[in-house]
Design a protein around this motif. Sequence first.
Motif, PDB file in Angstrom:
ATOM      1  N   LYS A 208      16.514   5.465 -18.836  1.00  0.00           N
ATOM      2  CA  LYS A 208      15.223   6.053 -18.786  1.00  0.00           C
ATOM      3  C   LYS A 208      15.414   7.340 -18.400  1.00  0.00           C
ATOM      4  CE  LYS A 208      12.773   1.533 -18.447  1.00  0.00           C
ATOM      5  NZ  LYS A 208      11.630   0.535 -17.658  1.00  0.00           N
ATOM      6  N   ARG A 209      14.288   8.271 -18.637  1.00  0.00           N
ATOM      7  CA  ARG A 209      13.776   9.641 -18.432  1.00  0.00           C
ATOM      8  C   ARG A 209      14.942  10.520 -18.891  1.00  0.00           C
ATOM      9  NH1 ARG A 209      12.895  10.306 -12.035  1.00  0.00           N
ATOM     10  NH2 ARG A 209      14.842   9.287 -12.098  1.00  0.00           N
ATOM     11  N   THR A 210      15.985  10.128 -19.606  1.00  0.00           N
ATOM     12  CA  THR A 210      16.784  11.116 -20.148  1.00  0.00           C
ATOM     13  C   THR A 210      15.999  12.226 -21.078  1.00  0.00           C
ATOM     14  OG1 THR A 210      18.649   9.363 -20.247  1.00  0.00           O
ATOM     15  CG2 THR A 210      18.945  11.359 -21.395  1.00  0.00           C
TER      16      THR A 210
ATOM     17  N   THR B 227      18.341  20.631 -25.036  1.00  0.00           N
ATOM     18  CA  THR B 227      19.563  19.519 -25.013  1.00  0.00           C
ATOM     19  C   THR B 227      20.772  20.364 -24.359  1.00  0.00           C
ATOM     20  OG1 THR B 227      18.775  18.958 -27.219  1.00  0.00           O
ATOM     21  CG2 THR B 227      20.814  18.383 -26.884  1.00  0.00           C
ATOM     22  N   TYR B 228      21.147  21.502 -24.663  1.00  0.00           N
ATOM     23  CA  TYR B 228      22.219  22.045 -23.924  1.00  0.00           C
ATOM     24  C   TYR B 228      22.074  21.880 -22.488  1.00  0.00           C
ATOM     25  CZ  TYR B 228      26.422  24.584 -23.138  1.00  0.00           C
ATOM     26  OH  TYR B 228      27.741  25.098 -22.812  1.00  0.00           O
ATOM     27  N   ARG B 229      20.672  22.126 -21.897  1.00  0.00           N
ATOM     28  CA  ARG B 229      20.625  22.225 -20.301  1.00  0.00           C
ATOM     29  C   ARG B 229      21.048  20.901 -19.916  1.00  0.00           C
ATOM     30  NH1 ARG B 229      15.061  22.958 -16.923  1.00  0.00           N
ATOM     31  NH2 ARG B 229      16.145  23.532 -15.010  1.00  0.00           N
ATOM     32  N   SER B 230      20.323  19.651 -20.591  1.00  0.00           N
ATOM     33  CA  SER B 230      20.565  18.224 -20.260  1.00  0.00           C
ATOM     34  C   SER B 230      22.067  18.014 -20.177  1.00  0.00           C
ATOM     35  CB  SER B 230      19.635  17.439 -21.312  1.00  0.00           C
ATOM     36  OG  SER B 230      18.279  17.581 -21.269  1.00  0.00           O
ATOM     37  N   LEU B 231      22.829  18.487 -21.268  1.00  0.00           N
ATOM     38  CA  LEU B 231      24.154  18.162 -21.473  1.00  0.00           C
ATOM     39  C   LEU B 231      25.126  18.961 -20.020  1.00  0.00           C
ATOM     40  CD1 LEU B 231      26.766  17.250 -22.890  1.00  0.00           C
ATOM     41  CD2 LEU B 231      26.809  19.695 -23.853  1.00  0.00           C
ATOM     42  N   CYS B 232      24.533  19.727 -19.759  1.00  0.00           N
ATOM     43  CA  CYS B 232      25.165  20.482 -18.405  1.00  0.00           C
ATOM     44  C   CYS B 232      24.793  19.832 -17.117  1.00  0.00           C
ATOM     45  CB  CYS B 232      24.616  22.195 -18.347  1.00  0.00           C
ATOM     46  SG  CYS B 232      25.370  23.091 -19.578  1.00  0.00           S
ATOM     47  N   ASP B 233      23.515  19.310 -17.278  1.00  0.00           N
ATOM     48  CA  ASP B 233      23.333  18.429 -16.087  1.00  0.00           C
ATOM     49  C   ASP B 233      23.947  17.040 -16.057  1.00  0.00           C
ATOM     50  OD1 ASP B 233      21.485  17.572 -13.874  1.00  0.00           O
ATOM     51  OD2 ASP B 233      20.380  16.381 -15.246  1.00  0.00           O
ATOM     52  N   ALA B 234      24.261  16.309 -17.276  1.00  0.00           N
ATOM     53  CA  ALA B 234      24.996  15.539 -17.349  1.00  0.00           C
ATOM     54  C   ALA B 234      26.288  15.393 -16.705  1.00  0.00           C
ATOM     55  CB  ALA B 234      25.116  14.840 -18.575  1.00  0.00           C
TER      56      ALA B 234
ATOM     57  N   TRP C  42      20.403  11.513  -9.592  1.00  0.00           N
ATOM     58  CA  TRP C  42      19.995  11.100 -10.897  1.00  0.00           C
ATOM     59  C   TRP C  42      20.650  12.158 -11.925  1.00  0.00           C
ATOM     60  CZ3 TRP C  42      17.954  12.287 -15.479  1.00  0.00           C
ATOM     61  CH2 TRP C  42      17.844  11.349 -16.261  1.00  0.00           C
ATOM     62  N   ARG C  43      21.493  11.708 -12.735  1.00  0.00           N
ATOM     63  CA  ARG C  43      21.983  12.470 -13.929  1.00  0.00           C
ATOM     64  C   ARG C  43      21.770  11.784 -15.216  1.00  0.00           C
ATOM     65  NH1 ARG C  43      24.041  17.294 -12.535  1.00  0.00           N
ATOM     66  NH2 ARG C  43      24.599  17.785 -10.247  1.00  0.00           N
ATOM     67  N   PRO C  44      21.649  12.172 -16.165  1.00  0.00           N
ATOM     68  CA  PRO C  44      21.719  11.539 -17.399  1.00  0.00           C
ATOM     69  C   PRO C  44      23.322  11.233 -17.894  1.00  0.00           C
ATOM     70  CG  PRO C  44      21.379  13.948 -18.158  1.00  0.00           C
ATOM     71  CD  PRO C  44      21.220  13.789 -16.488  1.00  0.00           C
ATOM     72  N   VAL C  45      23.300  10.448 -18.955  1.00  0.00           N
ATOM     73  CA  VAL C  45      24.538  10.318 -19.520  1.00  0.00           C
ATOM     74  C   VAL C  45      24.776  11.246 -20.775  1.00  0.00           C
ATOM     75  CG1 VAL C  45      26.336   8.360 -20.447  1.00  0.00           C
ATOM     76  CG2 VAL C  45      24.605   7.892 -18.487  1.00  0.00           C
ATOM     77  N   VAL C  46      26.085  11.485 -20.842  1.00  0.00           N
ATOM     78  CA  VAL C  46      26.402  12.445 -22.062  1.00  0.00           C
ATOM     79  C   VAL C  46      26.243  11.711 -23.408  1.00  0.00           C
ATOM     80  CG1 VAL C  46      28.370  13.655 -23.216  1.00  0.00           C
ATOM     81  CG2 VAL C  46      28.149  13.876 -20.935  1.00  0.00           C
ATOM     82  N   SER C  47      26.398  10.580 -23.399  1.00  0.00           N
ATOM     83  CA  SER C  47      26.180   9.872 -24.668  1.00  0.00           C
ATOM     84  C   SER C  47      24.610   9.609 -24.991  1.00  0.00           C
ATOM     85  CB  SER C  47      26.821   8.423 -24.467  1.00  0.00           C
ATOM     86  OG  SER C  47      26.195   7.391 -23.515  1.00  0.00           O
ATOM     87  N   ASP C  48      23.928   9.602 -23.930  1.00  0.00           N
ATOM     88  CA  ASP C  48      22.365   9.407 -24.057  1.00  0.00           C
ATOM     89  C   ASP C  48      21.782  10.865 -24.480  1.00  0.00           C
ATOM     90  OD1 ASP C  48      21.825   6.760 -23.699  1.00  0.00           O
ATOM     91  OD2 ASP C  48      21.411   7.198 -21.650  1.00  0.00           O
ATOM     92  N   VAL C  49      22.513  12.051 -24.214  1.00  0.00           N
ATOM     93  CA  VAL C  49      22.156  13.240 -24.482  1.00  0.00           C
ATOM     94  C   VAL C  49      22.533  13.525 -26.046  1.00  0.00           C
ATOM     95  CG1 VAL C  49      22.564  15.628 -24.183  1.00  0.00           C
ATOM     96  CG2 VAL C  49      22.444  14.331 -22.170  1.00  0.00           C
ATOM     97  N   GLU C  50      23.587  12.881 -26.309  1.00  0.00           N
ATOM     98  CA  GLU C  50      23.782  12.669 -27.887  1.00  0.00           C
ATOM     99  C   GLU C  50      22.666  12.336 -28.590  1.00  0.00           C
ATOM    100  OE1 GLU C  50      26.413  14.217 -29.718  1.00  0.00           O
ATOM    101  OE2 GLU C  50      27.278  15.223 -27.912  1.00  0.00           O
TER     102      GLU C  50
END
Length: 315
Positions: free
Chosen positions: A108-110, A155-162, A89-97
């Motif tokens: 969900k869960r982003t 936010t930056y950690r979520s971006l790196c995860d995506a 499971w990973r988020p999407v970059v657009s959702d992180v934005e």
Amino acid sequence: MELISFITIIMFSSLIVSSAFSCRSNIVRCQLQRIRHNLELQSSKSSSSSSPEEVTKEQQNEQDEVLLDNNKSSNDDPYFWKTARDKCWRPVVSDVERISYGKPAKKKRTGSRGVPHRLNQEERFLYDQGRKKGFLEVAGSSWRSQRREAPILNTYRSLCDARGKAYIVLHKGNTGESDDVVVDLSPLRMPSNFASTQSYLRSYETLLPYVDYFSGLFDEEEDGNDSIDEVSDDEASNEVVNDDDEEDDDWDTRPIYQLPQYCTRWQNLPRSMAKTLGKELSILFDAKDPKASKSLKPKGVKAGKGRRSGGYGIG
């Protein structure tokens, strides 16, 4: 007279056939001898060169064993330090934005209401610069009292995860002589490679000038239940296996803000060395975002309108 001529012709033709057959047999005999001679030469060459081949094979086997011992935990991956887990499971970059502007994510869960991700104008600039450079620069811990946490780090950690990249942050000190550079390996979601990556970063040729500032690998586990019950050895071994399985499941299924950080840190660096180290690490981990551009504000987002005030703000 005709009979004599006929017999003469037959005898002459038989002589011709016998001579041709003898020539043919001689040619075949010569070819066989040549082939036999070539085979003998090849066998002699192979016997004379067998020992060097055996030596090279033994040396190659020894080299392979050394490589296996050194990179046993990396599953023989030549780029184990930047390899990211697939099919998790990973988020999407657009959702992180979207959640960085306070809008709800499509997946969900982003984001989470308990983990702030919404950025202000200053943090937005640092976030965009971090995407282009491959590492984030913040002042101190980037704590924001209004959010009671550091949204830009989340936010930056979520971006790196995506993106499946390591999370590299430069924490600037007040004097310019006490900066810290932190590399969080958790967005890669490969816990089996964390220890070998630490050893690799310590001994990597380009990073040797910073070895005196290196402080090793540490993890920030979430607080859990500290009570331990007495169990037998068999039950303990079963619990260890179950814990490993559950940990793998966590890295496969949980969002990044529910996973612990596994960080390698360089401490008390001068500002110039810290920035140079950040550039070297971004190249080593291939952390630069080639598609990075200035963030575009989504439609319908009002500045300062958080969830507490009836807006879209997450956290």
